[in-house]
Design an enzyme around this catalytic site. Structure first.
Site, PDB file in Angstrom:
ATOM      1  N   HIS A  12      23.672  65.730  19.058  1.00  0.00           N
ATOM      2  CA  HIS A  12      23.326  64.589  18.202  1.00  0.00           C
ATOM      3  C   HIS A  12      24.389  63.496  18.282  1.00  0.00           C
ATOM      4  O   HIS A  12      24.082  62.326  18.536  1.00  0.00           O
ATOM      5  CB  HIS A  12      23.182  65.082  16.755  1.00  0.00           C
ATOM      6  CG  HIS A  12      22.878  64.004  15.772  1.00  0.00           C
ATOM      7  ND1 HIS A  12      21.611  63.754  15.296  1.00  0.00           N
ATOM      8  CD2 HIS A  12      23.684  63.085  15.155  1.00  0.00           C
ATOM      9  CE1 HIS A  12      21.643  62.743  14.450  1.00  0.00           C
ATOM     10  NE2 HIS A  12      22.888  62.315  14.338  1.00  0.00           N
ATOM     11  N   GLU A  13      25.637  63.873  18.054  1.00  0.00           N
ATOM     12  CA  GLU A  13      26.705  62.866  18.076  1.00  0.00           C
ATOM     13  C   GLU A  13      26.880  62.273  19.466  1.00  0.00           C
ATOM     14  O   GLU A  13      27.203  61.095  19.621  1.00  0.00           O
ATOM     15  CB  GLU A  13      28.015  63.463  17.564  1.00  0.00           C
ATOM     16  CG  GLU A  13      27.978  63.903  16.116  1.00  0.00           C
ATOM     17  CD  GLU A  13      27.503  62.821  15.163  1.00  0.00           C
ATOM     18  OE1 GLU A  13      27.727  61.615  15.448  1.00  0.00           O
ATOM     19  OE2 GLU A  13      26.884  63.158  14.136  1.00  0.00           O
ATOM     20  N   HIS A  67      24.625  55.744  22.997  1.00  0.00           N
ATOM     21  CA  HIS A  67      24.129  54.461  22.510  1.00  0.00           C
ATOM     22  C   HIS A  67      25.211  53.383  22.620  1.00  0.00           C
ATOM     23  O   HIS A  67      24.927  52.229  22.951  1.00  0.00           O
ATOM     24  CB  HIS A  67      23.682  54.628  21.050  1.00  0.00           C
ATOM     25  CG  HIS A  67      22.767  53.560  20.554  1.00  0.00           C
ATOM     26  ND1 HIS A  67      22.350  53.496  19.241  1.00  0.00           N
ATOM     27  CD2 HIS A  67      22.179  52.496  21.170  1.00  0.00           C
ATOM     28  CE1 HIS A  67      21.551  52.460  19.086  1.00  0.00           C
ATOM     29  NE2 HIS A  67      21.431  51.833  20.230  1.00  0.00           N
ATOM     30  N   HIS A 125      24.572  59.423  19.874  1.00  0.00           N
ATOM     31  CA  HIS A 125      25.166  58.198  19.335  1.00  0.00           C
ATOM     32  C   HIS A 125      26.176  57.620  20.328  1.00  0.00           C
ATOM     33  O   HIS A 125      26.249  56.406  20.536  1.00  0.00           O
ATOM     34  CB  HIS A 125      25.898  58.500  18.028  1.00  0.00           C
ATOM     35  CG  HIS A 125      25.029  58.601  16.816  1.00  0.00           C
ATOM     36  ND1 HIS A 125      24.111  57.634  16.472  1.00  0.00           N
ATOM     37  CD2 HIS A 125      24.964  59.548  15.838  1.00  0.00           C
ATOM     38  CE1 HIS A 125      23.514  57.989  15.334  1.00  0.00           C
ATOM     39  NE2 HIS A 125      24.013  59.143  14.936  1.00  0.00           N
TER      40      HIS A 125
END
Length: 688
Positions: free
Chosen positions: A473-474, A480, A477
């Site tokens: 998940h991180e 991104h 990010h």
């Protein structure tokens, strides 16, 4: 010796990639550096505002975006350190700077002459011959000014600035109070009876926590999630589970200097005053005005689409847990400190699956290789470790990120372990944002923070499947930020609407569960054998196990967030009493608990980014579940064409595209909620 030469923050950073000079920075350097950066930024803005040239995009809008780079550089260093490697001295500086930073932000957006130029351009933006990204930048900057009070009269602006300064001070105190409660708690386990039920991996992490804290002949459970959740899952000592659970859920709720109850109440009261100055009835209306959801009714509709079926699923789960209790010879009511423990027993019987059999296949190093490999297969980027580069803590690893033609596209810092000087949770942030100005590429510097329980010296750190999901998940990010490909810093990377920002992170989680990823990277830390097919199948079968419980915990927190930020009274209520009343009103099931209670809900009160916005994880899950189906429809989780669209429209476009249009460009249509309900195992029981 001048200030510039004695203060490394004011000197040129002669470091690899422009990283901060971590080894030379001391807490006392920050205040004078911020003062100098404030002055430099104000001078830059004054020069833009007083230019004798008529306002145009380049001399006003693009110039505004370029301004303040020295301050941004300083911000990136300071707030990353206060989150990841703080100290009493650094916390004192953080408290000292809270009001001046807020005052500077108010001065930026209430600069009348500057706003006059921007407002004039905004009014004729479609007649200026701008490209789509330039129009988007002008619109976003104009909205930033308006939402920060640029259109208020002088008296209202003065009060608005006071309100924002006080909020900044309170938010800083709130976060420091939570950290104080977390770092100060130690559950000492001294005997075999204290350790009853704990598998070896939990014992090893607890023993290492004791060693790290200089405690001999004991094991220590901290309030780090990677300690507390396994303890609540496996400890057969119900009395100790209750003690640990209550400590975990009452952070920030103790009389004395770290009591967050009056802090949160004052923040809420000030937010109410803030939005009244804007003409909004409540903070939720203001917060949601600049989101994909747009209004509270859209949020409530989505939350109730999962709340109702989740309660039905939870009732079925409770029946299974009660049956297990009876088989264990227990008849007491299932309390919040019992649920994980009994659920794990059910999971072991129903799926022949337990954490102790899974974790050996998920050593941290292998999982880091997995995220890097998935990024390379999807987006053609490589992560090259640079062990010679030392940053702010020995545990942090630094990587060059290189593209398909071996060009440097960014720098990535991986900070994976829990420690007392680090706030809880997991997050991504940036030391520097990607941008382009005048043909000059500014490469991003991105950091991922996790809070995994570190293995003993010489032993690997073993992750649960949920831990591995957090890692993915991180990293989503992080991608991104790293894959951002825009011209302007304001539109870069994660500077998107807050109910879009979780899409890149949540969609990346899906690759962890792909069988070919597991077979390649989930290998036993001792034998190196790949995870057995039978265990992969059991993990897949158990994917929706206990989903009612997890959904209720999340949705209750989101509903309470929306409720308390929808209040219209001038004075905020007692937060603990309000929380209890709201949970009763919505029919919160007994013995479950919330993801975050208000006295330690840092998403809401350590800043305002997620205030009236905790729903965004579910909103993004609608997007990610539907979006990932595009790979299923292509028949390949690494389909090149689908991955290209994902990179172009989701990971690289930043805020240069309106998020609804960005998703449609990737998916070919707008999202539907069915994929999310199916993913959570709630589709069959969903209301029509």
């Amino acid at each position: 010796m001048t200030l510039a030469t004695s203060n490394p923050l004011l000197a040129t950073w002669d470091t690899p990639y422009g990283l901060p000079p971590f080894d030379r920075v001391k807490p006392e350097h920050f205040k004078p550096a911020f003062d100098a950066a404030f002055a430099e930024h104000r001078a830059e803005l004054d020069a833009i505002a007083s230019s004798p040239q008529p306002a145009d995009f380049d001399n006003t809008v693009a110039a505004f975006d370029r301004a303040g780079r020295a301050l941004a550089r300083l911000d990136g260093l300071f707030y990353n350190l206060t989150s990841s490697e703080t100290s009493p001295a650094l916390q004192a500086v953080e408290r000292e700077l809270a009001a001046p930073v807020a005052a500077h932000n108010s001065a930026i957006y209430m600069h009348a002459a500057l706003f006059k130029r921007i407002d004039g351009l905004h009014g004729k933006r479609h007649a200026l011959g701008l490209n789509a990204e330039q129009v988007r930048l002008l619109e976003r900057i104009h909205l930033d000014f308006v939402r920060a009070g640029a259109k208020l009269d002088a008296k209202a602006q003065a009060r608005y600035a006071q309100v924002m300064e006080r909020q900044a001070q309170l938010s800083t105190t709130f976060a420091q109070n939570v950290l104080a409660d977390e770092s100060g708690y130690r559950l000492l386990l001294r005997t075999e009876e204290d350790l009853a039920g704990l598998p070896d991996f939990v014992r090893a992490a607890a023993r290492q926590a004791a060693v790290d804290r200089g405690i001999a002949d004991a094991h220590v459970i901290t309030l780090s999630r990677s300690h507390i959740v396994p303890f609540l899952t496996f400890s057969s000592r119900r009395d100790l589970r209750e003690q640990a659970y209550k400590a975990w859920t009452t952070r920030g709720e103790h009389d004395g200097e770290h009591d967050n109850r009056p802090i949160a109440r004052e923040i809420l009261t000030l937010r109410r005053e803030q939005v009244r100055l804007h003409g909004y009835a409540n903070y939720a209306d203001y917060g949601l005005a600049d989101t994909m959801a747009g209004k509270a009714s859209a949020v409530s509709d989505l939350l109730m689409k999962v709340w109702v079926p989740a309660k039905k699923a939870l009732a079925e789960e409770r029946t299974a847990l009660k049956a297990m209790q009876l088989s264990l010879g227990e008849s007491h009511e299932i309390e919040a400190w019992d649920w994980r423990y009994v659920a794990e027993k059910v999971r072991q019987v129903r799926y022949d699956l337990d954490e102790a059999s899974v974790k050996p296949y998920f050593p941290l190093d292998r999982m880091v290789e997995a995220v890097f490999d998935c990024a390379q297969r999807l987006f053609g980027i490589r992560f090259v470790e640079q062990p010679q580069i030392k940053v702010y803590h020995p545990d942090v690893k630094v990587y060059e990120v290189r593209g398909a033609s071996d060009q440097l596209v960014g720098v990535f810092l991986h900070d994976n372990f829990a420690r007392p000087s680090k706030r809880s949770g997991a997050w991504m942030s940036s030391y520097r944002l990607q941008s382009r100005h005048g043909g000059q590429d500014v490469l991003p510097i991105v950091v991922n923070n996790n809070n995994f329980a570190k293995g003993a010296p010489g032993q690997p750190t073993l992750l649960s499947f949920d831990d591995a999901r957090t890692l993915f998940h991180e990293f989503g990010h992080g991608l991104h930020g790293l894959l951002s490909n825009v011209s302007f810093e304001r539109l870069s990377g994660t500077n998107v609407l807050r109910d879009f920002v979780e899409l890149p992170s949540q969609i990346f989680e899906n690759w962890l569960a792909e069988p070919e990823v597991l077979k390649k990277h989930a290998r036993h830390y001792q034998s190196g054998e790949p995870i057995p097919d039978a265990l992969v199948k059991r993990l897949e079968d158990a994917r929706n196990f206990n989903q009612g419980y997890e959904t209720i915990r999340y949705t209750a927190s989101a509903l309470v967030d929306m409720a308390i930020h929808s209040q219209e009274a001038a004075e905020a209520p007692d937060i603990v009493a309000f929380e209890a009343a709201e949970l009763e009103r919505i029919g919160m099931p007994r013995g479950v608990g919330m993801n975050h209670r208000l006295p330690h809900f840092q998403h809401l009160f350590s800043g305002s980014s997620y205030a009236a916005g905790y729903y965004v994880y579910l909103w993004a899950e609608v997007l990610d579940a539907d979006g990932y189906d595009a790979f299923a429809e292509a028949g390949n989780p690494f389909d090149a064409q689908t991955a290209h669209r994902l990179r172009q429209f989701i990971y690289s476009s930043g805020n240069s595209l309106e998020p609804g249009k960005a998703f449609e460009a990737f998916r070919g249509r707008g999202p539907t909620v069915q994929a999310m309900l199916r993913k959570r195992g709630l589709l069959e029981t969903a209301p029509g």
